[in-house]
Scaffold this motif. Structure first.
Motif, PDB file in Angstrom:
ATOM      1  N   THR A  13       0.537  -1.130   0.078  1.00  0.00           N
ATOM      2  CA  THR A  13      -0.210  -0.221  -0.174  1.00  0.00           C
ATOM      3  C   THR A  13       0.965   1.648   0.636  1.00  0.00           C
ATOM      4  O   THR A  13       0.457   2.253  -0.393  1.00  0.00           O
ATOM      5  N   GLU A  17       1.102   4.431  -2.511  1.00  0.00           N
ATOM      6  CA  GLU A  17       0.833   4.923  -2.495  1.00  0.00           C
ATOM      7  C   GLU A  17       1.985   6.385  -3.317  1.00  0.00           C
ATOM      8  O   GLU A  17       2.000   7.221  -3.779  1.00  0.00           O
ATOM      9  N   ILE A  20       1.555   6.947  -6.868  1.00  0.00           N
ATOM     10  CA  ILE A  20       0.917   7.876  -7.542  1.00  0.00           C
ATOM     11  C   ILE A  20       1.289   9.285  -6.840  1.00  0.00           C
ATOM     12  O   ILE A  20       0.384  10.137  -8.184  1.00  0.00           O
ATOM     13  N   GLN A  64      -6.357   4.770 -11.926  1.00  0.00           N
ATOM     14  CA  GLN A  64      -5.931   5.485 -10.190  1.00  0.00           C
ATOM     15  C   GLN A  64      -6.899   7.044  -9.775  1.00  0.00           C
ATOM     16  O   GLN A  64      -7.385   7.418  -8.476  1.00  0.00           O
ATOM     17  N   ILE A  65      -5.473   7.224 -10.305  1.00  0.00           N
ATOM     18  CA  ILE A  65      -5.356   8.682  -9.591  1.00  0.00           C
ATOM     19  C   ILE A  65      -7.268  10.136  -9.922  1.00  0.00           C
ATOM     20  O   ILE A  65      -7.551  10.339  -9.154  1.00  0.00           O
ATOM     21  N   GLN A  67      -9.759   7.920 -10.656  1.00  0.00           N
ATOM     22  CA  GLN A  67     -10.675   7.405  -9.702  1.00  0.00           C
ATOM     23  C   GLN A  67     -10.639   8.348  -8.153  1.00  0.00           C
ATOM     24  O   GLN A  67     -11.945   7.833  -8.099  1.00  0.00           O
ATOM     25  N   ARG A  68      -9.890   8.125  -8.131  1.00  0.00           N
ATOM     26  CA  ARG A  68      -9.686   8.578  -6.480  1.00  0.00           C
ATOM     27  C   ARG A  68     -10.037   9.949  -6.399  1.00  0.00           C
ATOM     28  O   ARG A  68     -11.270  10.199  -5.808  1.00  0.00           O
ATOM     29  N   ASP A  71     -13.866   9.658  -6.493  1.00  0.00           N
ATOM     30  CA  ASP A  71     -14.330   8.494  -5.539  1.00  0.00           C
ATOM     31  C   ASP A  71     -14.977   9.907  -4.358  1.00  0.00           C
ATOM     32  O   ASP A  71     -15.751  10.176  -3.634  1.00  0.00           O
ATOM     33  N   ALA A  72     -13.454  10.610  -4.249  1.00  0.00           N
ATOM     34  CA  ALA A  72     -13.592  11.783  -3.214  1.00  0.00           C
ATOM     35  C   ALA A  72     -14.307  12.676  -3.555  1.00  0.00           C
ATOM     36  O   ALA A  72     -15.609  13.254  -2.225  1.00  0.00           O
ATOM     37  N   SER A  75     -18.672  10.864  -2.758  1.00  0.00           N
ATOM     38  CA  SER A  75     -18.294  10.164  -1.486  1.00  0.00           C
ATOM     39  C   SER A  75     -19.435  10.710  -1.165  1.00  0.00           C
ATOM     40  O   SER A  75     -19.484  10.635   0.301  1.00  0.00           O
ATOM     41  N   TYR A 111      -4.420  17.365 -10.383  1.00  0.00           N
ATOM     42  CA  TYR A 111      -5.590  16.717 -10.204  1.00  0.00           C
ATOM     43  C   TYR A 111      -6.374  17.557 -11.848  1.00  0.00           C
ATOM     44  O   TYR A 111      -6.575  16.474 -12.881  1.00  0.00           O
ATOM     45  N   SER A 131     -18.161   5.802 -12.776  1.00  0.00           N
ATOM     46  CA  SER A 131     -18.525   6.106 -10.973  1.00  0.00           C
ATOM     47  C   SER A 131     -19.727   7.715 -11.382  1.00  0.00           C
ATOM     48  O   SER A 131     -20.271   7.058 -10.233  1.00  0.00           O
TER      49      SER A 131
END
Length: 195
Positions: A13, A17, A20, A64-65, A67-68, A71-72, A75, A111, A131
């Motif tokens: 993990t 990180e 990323i 993944q970047i 998607q994060r 998601d943030a 959520s 981002y 998403s």
């Protein structure tokens, strides 16, 4: 003493990180296509082979970047068990998104600069559509509940206004750090919704 499975997962993990974080910085700084896996590995302080052990490609890292980030934001949309959205939950969603942007300003600045690179558009579009579907449905139902006959166009107007405010908050925080932009956007959203 050999490492436990839990220790291996923790190390894995941490390395992911690092990769990323390094990738996000390099993609934003140099562009996605101009950044190599060698550069990413060097910035992360690992070997190129090890980087490939965690990610098959730069595209996987990029996905993944993105998607994060999605998601943030998504959520924070709290809904009732019946899938409806109240005015208070809508306001909470907007305020929480501004808080997320302010609390991790560095990530969001990178981002957004990454998303503005034309080569990234295809990755973003497919991840966004995947998403966003449940959220879009909730927001469209909320707009319909306000009596709008064309929720898609109202959604686009509200989204564009909020996204612009989010970008201003990230790119010029010194001008918009007092919360006025978020309160103005909430007021403007309800003007559109109640019209």
């Amino acid at each position: 003493m050999p490492r436990s499975a839990e220790q291996f997962n923790e190390i894995r993990t941490q390395k992911k990180e690092l990769i990323i974080d390094a990738s996000l910085e390099l993609f934003a700084e140099n562009g996605f296509h101009a950044t190599s896996m060698s550069q990413i590995a060097k910035k992360a302080g690992i070997s190129k082979g090890l980087a490939y052990n965690y990610f098959e490609s730069k595209k996987e890292i990029l996905d993944q970047i993105i998607q994060r980030g999605l998601d943030a934001i998504y959520s924070n949309l709290e809904t009732d068990p019946d899938g409806t959205l109240s005015d208070e939950e809508f306001v909470h969603f907007i305020r929480e998104n501004f808080m997320i942007l302010r609390s991790n300003h560095h990530f969001w600045r990178l981002y957004y600069s990454l998303l503005l690179q034309p080569q990234i558009a295809d990755s973003l579009k497919s991840l966004y559509l995947k998403s966003a579907q449940p959220i879009l449905k909730i927001l469209q139902n909320f707009i319909l509940s306000k009596g709008h006959k064309n929720p898609e166009s109202t959604f686009v107007a509200i989204s564009a206004m909020l996204e612009g405010a989010y970008m201003l908050t990230v790119t010029t925080p010194e001008l918009f750090d007092d919360g006025t932009i978020e309160e103005q956007r909430i007021t403007a959203c309800f003007k559109i919704l109640n019209n």
